[in-house]
Write an enzyme that holds these catalytic residues in place. Structure first.
Site, PDB file in Angstrom:
ATOM      1  CB  THR A 379       9.065   0.220  -7.383  1.00  0.00           C
ATOM      2  OG1 THR A 379       9.843  -1.267  -7.916  1.00  0.00           O
ATOM      3  CG2 THR A 379       7.831  -0.264  -6.910  1.00  0.00           C
ATOM      4  CG  HIS A 436      -3.993   5.960   6.033  1.00  0.00           C
ATOM      5  ND1 HIS A 436      -4.986   7.023   5.737  1.00  0.00           N
ATOM      6  CD2 HIS A 436      -5.121   5.184   6.408  1.00  0.00           C
ATOM      7  CE1 HIS A 436      -6.066   6.847   5.531  1.00  0.00           C
ATOM      8  NE2 HIS A 436      -6.405   5.498   6.079  1.00  0.00           N
TER       9      HIS A 436
END
Length: 466
Positions: A379, A436
């Site tokens: 992005t 994570h």
């Protein structure tokens, strides 16, 4: 009896001060501890109070003059205001001494008929006015004594020219310098009206009014147009609902965090400038920074498969190709078309696909399968001027890379011989958000370091595709 007021020590290592404004004038009465004069030094701007009460008899240091600590500023008479007019400059605590030989010629003609006794001088200050010992001179004789002989004999009796002759016209008092800084006035463009061309407070104020008038005549601020949606309500579009549901589901179902690195893309900027004409002629597309970010990311994903994977239950799927989605801002909302097998493409092919897919996305002409199958997302928030952001990972992907605006700024660089210097460089922040559950901080850092190294080396000549 008259008293001399000297410039006191105003701080450690302060050796001189500049009179910025007299609060009293000749003939004014002054009380003990009443503010007498404003003085500016390199360390403090303050008012000097009068140590005695009386009438201002003579001002020896004019405004904007700089004198040493201990120099006599003003003489205060203990009598009434009327005594100030005929009185000659008197030295406080005079010490008798014979008249110096060089001083005799200037005073011989007018003083000889009336002075037969030694003259009195201030021993430490040659600028102190000289007066005859016989103070009670008859009234008719006193004016000639003060008007003619004393002026040429004492250097200070003239309008303080000898004192300022050795000063630096470019010296600016701290008070004036601070006023200029607060007012945004460039002192190098101000012509001083003080003695010897010194810049005074009034000069800065005058320049400030001139600056204000020039600012007021500049183009007025044009406010941004007010949106028609302001103060209204509307139902969510289908696309907005889908984006909202996916964003919330991704944030709830994954453990997201962001790691940021700073990259020097000066060499890429120079390369773009060098090859731009040939690149546009060959492809019809302008070469910007995004294709470089695409290729460096795709190549790094091959070496860091954790970031090009997805989680299904308790299984981790490592994808065989690097299908990179990229965000396109449209009126309907954010859409992400996909460039497939990006690691196998050159810069010309990537640039062409970005231009084609972005154009058709905004025109709502994309096919459904052109927005499916992405394994990683890029992005470019820098296209709207953002320094960097913390992009949201959309499941089933596990990572997204945000590229900030490329800006020139001073950076410390180290040469091959180890010498450090400061140079203007083109810099950009890369922000990697990741899940994570699968990717540790060390994994993210290693990936970003590889992308950074590829971009900073700028070894893309073989990848141009022209």
């Amino acid at each position: 009896m008259s008293e001399s007021v000297v410039l006191p020590a105003l701080g450690e290592s302060v050796t001189e001060g500049t009179v910025t404004r007299w609060l009293k004038k000749v003939g004014d009465s002054v009380a003990v501890d009443e503010p007498l004069v404003e003085v500016s030094t390199d360390k403090v701007d303050t008012e000097i109070p009068s140590p005695v009460a009386g009438v201002i008899e003579q001002i020896l240091v004019q405004e904007d003059e700089t004198v040493q600590v201990g120099a006599v500023l003003v003489i205060i008479s203990g009598g009434s205001g009327a005594a100030a007019a005929p009185a000659a400059p008197v030295v406080a605590e005079p010490v008798a001494a014979p008249v110096a030989a060089p001083a005799a010629p200037p005073v011989a003609a007018p003083v000889a008929p009336m002075v037969s006794t030694p003259m009195i001088y201030t021993p430490a200050a040659p600028v102190t006015p000289v007066v005859p010992v016989a103070a009670p001179v008859a009234a008719p004789v006193a004016p000639p004594v003060t008007a003619s002989p004393v002026v040429p004999t004492a250097p200070v009796a003239s309008p303080a020219a000898p004192v300022t002759a050795g000063t630096d016209a470019g010296y600016v008092t701290p008070l004036v310098r601070k006023l200029a800084q607060d007012s945004g006035v460039d002192l190098t463009r101000v012509v001083g009206s003080g003695v010897g061309g010194r810049i005074r407070k009034e000069d800065v104020l005058s320049a400030t009014s001139g600056t204000s008038s020039s600012i007021s005549t500049s183009a007025p601020h044009v406010p941004a147009p007010v949106s028609a949606q302001r103060g209204t309500s509307e139902p969510m579009s289908r696309l907005r609902k889908v984006l909202a549901e996916r964003a919330v589901a991704s944030m709830v179902s994954s453990a997201q965090l962001t790691t940021v690195v700073e990259v020097d893309v000066t060499k890429i900027a120079e390369m773009r400038k060098a090859v731009q004409p040939a690149f546009q002629a060959a492809t019809g597309t302008k070469l910007n920074f995004l294709p470089f970010f695409f290729l460096a990311t795709a190549e790094a994903l091959r070496s860091h498969p954790k970031l090009n994977a997805s989680i299904e239950g308790e299984m981790i799927n490592y994808h065989p190709t690097e299908n990179i989605s990229f965000a396109v801002d449209t009126e309907r909302g954010l859409l992400t078309p996909v460039i497939r097998d990006a690691a196998t493409l050159n810069l010309a092919q990537i640039a062409a696909q970005i231009a084609d897919l972005a154009s058709r996305t905004r025109e709502n002409k994309l096919k459904p399968d052109e927005m499916m199958g992405g394994t990683f997302t890029l992005t470019n928030t820098g296209s709207r001027g953002a320094l960097f952001d913390t992009p949201v990972v959309f499941l089933p992907q596990v990572a997204i890379l945000g590229t900030g605006i490329v800006q020139k700024r001073p950076v410390v660089i180290t040469a091959a011989d180890g010498q450090e210097s400061i140079a203007i460089r083109s810099m950009v922040y890369l922000a990697l958000s990741y899940d994570h559950r699968l990717i540790d901080g060390a994994d993210a850092s290693r990936f970003l370091v590889d992308v950074k190294a590829r971009l900073e080396s700028a070894n893309f000549q073989a990848n141009l595709g022209i």
